[in-house]
Design a protein around this motif. Structure first.
Motif, PDB file in Angstrom:
ATOM      1  N   ILE A   1       0.774  -1.415   0.338  1.00  0.00           N
ATOM      2  CA  ILE A   1       0.021   0.378  -0.267  1.00  0.00           C
ATOM      3  C   ILE A   1       0.792   1.106   0.100  1.00  0.00           C
ATOM      4  O   ILE A   1       1.889   1.338   0.650  1.00  0.00           O
ATOM      5  CB  ILE A   1      -0.835  -0.213   1.718  1.00  0.00           C
ATOM      6  CG1 ILE A   1      -1.487  -1.608   0.691  1.00  0.00           C
ATOM      7  CG2 ILE A   1      -1.543   1.472   1.925  1.00  0.00           C
ATOM      8  CD1 ILE A   1      -2.746  -1.399   1.811  1.00  0.00           C
ATOM      9  N   ILE A   2       0.568   2.009  -1.028  1.00  0.00           N
ATOM     10  CA  ILE A   2       1.510   3.004  -1.531  1.00  0.00           C
ATOM     11  C   ILE A   2       1.068   4.673  -0.426  1.00  0.00           C
ATOM     12  O   ILE A   2       1.627   5.187  -0.637  1.00  0.00           O
ATOM     13  CB  ILE A   2       2.637   2.905  -2.527  1.00  0.00           C
ATOM     14  CG1 ILE A   2       1.540   3.354  -3.504  1.00  0.00           C
ATOM     15  CG2 ILE A   2       3.466   2.520  -2.470  1.00  0.00           C
ATOM     16  CD1 ILE A   2       1.801   2.899  -5.483  1.00  0.00           C
ATOM     17  N   SER A   3      -0.414   4.331  -0.466  1.00  0.00           N
ATOM     18  CA  SER A   3      -0.887   5.595   0.127  1.00  0.00           C
ATOM     19  C   SER A   3      -2.782   5.441  -0.035  1.00  0.00           C
ATOM     20  O   SER A   3      -3.119   4.056  -0.048  1.00  0.00           O
ATOM     21  CB  SER A   3      -0.538   6.759  -1.093  1.00  0.00           C
ATOM     22  OG  SER A   3      -1.934   6.490  -2.458  1.00  0.00           O
ATOM     23  N   HIS A   4      -2.762   5.953   1.239  1.00  0.00           N
ATOM     24  CA  HIS A   4      -3.910   5.599   1.740  1.00  0.00           C
ATOM     25  C   HIS A   4      -4.972   7.009   1.695  1.00  0.00           C
ATOM     26  O   HIS A   4      -4.316   8.085   2.619  1.00  0.00           O
ATOM     27  CB  HIS A   4      -3.790   4.708   2.342  1.00  0.00           C
ATOM     28  CG  HIS A   4      -3.803   5.125   3.638  1.00  0.00           C
ATOM     29  ND1 HIS A   4      -3.904   5.871   4.352  1.00  0.00           N
ATOM     30  CD2 HIS A   4      -2.170   4.752   4.248  1.00  0.00           C
ATOM     31  CE1 HIS A   4      -3.666   6.043   5.498  1.00  0.00           C
ATOM     32  NE2 HIS A   4      -2.242   5.624   5.873  1.00  0.00           N
ATOM     33  N   SER A   5      -6.279   6.329   1.837  1.00  0.00           N
ATOM     34  CA  SER A   5      -6.715   8.041   2.478  1.00  0.00           C
ATOM     35  C   SER A   5      -7.050   8.235   4.822  1.00  0.00           C
ATOM     36  O   SER A   5      -6.844   7.345   4.809  1.00  0.00           O
ATOM     37  CB  SER A   5      -7.998   7.669   1.949  1.00  0.00           C
ATOM     38  OG  SER A   5      -9.070   6.661   2.588  1.00  0.00           O
ATOM     39  N   VAL A   6      -7.156   9.596   5.154  1.00  0.00           N
ATOM     40  CA  VAL A   6      -7.871   9.386   5.736  1.00  0.00           C
ATOM     41  C   VAL A   6      -9.204   8.549   6.511  1.00  0.00           C
ATOM     42  O   VAL A   6      -9.230   7.841   7.274  1.00  0.00           O
ATOM     43  CB  VAL A   6      -7.602  11.265   6.539  1.00  0.00           C
ATOM     44  CG1 VAL A   6      -7.607  10.945   7.531  1.00  0.00           C
ATOM     45  CG2 VAL A   6      -6.283  11.540   5.877  1.00  0.00           C
TER      46      VAL A   6
END
Length: 184
Positions: free
Chosen positions: A94-99
């Motif tokens: 996972i290289i980015s994710h939402s808050v």
């Protein structure tokens, strides 16, 4: 062909180990393992094959679940728009994710966990996942809804984390503020 007998159950040490990166390019053996994970997931959604081989239906499977401590996952499902999301990946991250968070209203299940464990499993509502497919190509996926939840569940397996580790022990169905409910 993988069967339910190949899937290790809750309590098996492989499920709590952090899996090792697969060195690139992958060996034929690693490719065969990843291919077999994908075949299981696809076969487990075919009612005739399920009946014939006694498979338990699943939409994702990680290598530690078949006692292979390597970073490999297979996911096969359709999203809310009926698009097929079908990926077998080496070294997914996972290289980015939402808050913003989300959770499955029905709770999560796992092919390695035989009993139902009730409760909401908080996940990120949106994730971007990067990995390498069976052809050796880098894949970058932006996911939301059920596909995002499934990828997080499978990547957790690579880190020795079980879905129920995320459930609030005091109040399994406690309201998750700002979280989007997802129907399966």
């Amino acid at each position: 062909m993988l069967t339910m007998d190949d899937i290790v159950r809750d309590g098996h040490p492989a499920l709590r180990k952090v899996a090792e990166e697969v060195s690139m390019p992958p060996s034929q053996e690693d490719k065969a393992i990843l291919q077999s994970l994908m075949e299981y997931v696809i076969n487990s959604q075919n009612p005739e094959i399920v009946q014939k081989y006694g498979l338990r239906p699943g939409i994702g499977l990680a290598a530690p679940q078949i006692n292979v401590s390597k970073r490999m996952i297979a996911v096969h499902l359709t999203d809310e728009k009926d698009n097929l999301i079908s990926y077998a990946l080496f070294n997914p991250k996972i290289i980015s994710h939402s808050v913003e968070r989300s959770y499955l209203t029905a709770g999560e299940g796992c092919l390695s966990v035989d009993e139902t464990i009730p409760g909401y499993v908080p996940r990120y509502a949106r994730v971007t996942v990067r990995g390498i497919d069976l052809e050796g190509q880098e894949v970058k996926l932006r996911l939301k809804g059920l596909p995002a939840i499934v990828f997080q569940h499978e990547i957790d397996h690579l880190n020795g984390i079980m879905f129920y580790d995320h459930i609030n022990k005091q109040d399994p169905f406690a309201d998750l503020p700002n979280a989007v409910p997802v129907e399966k």
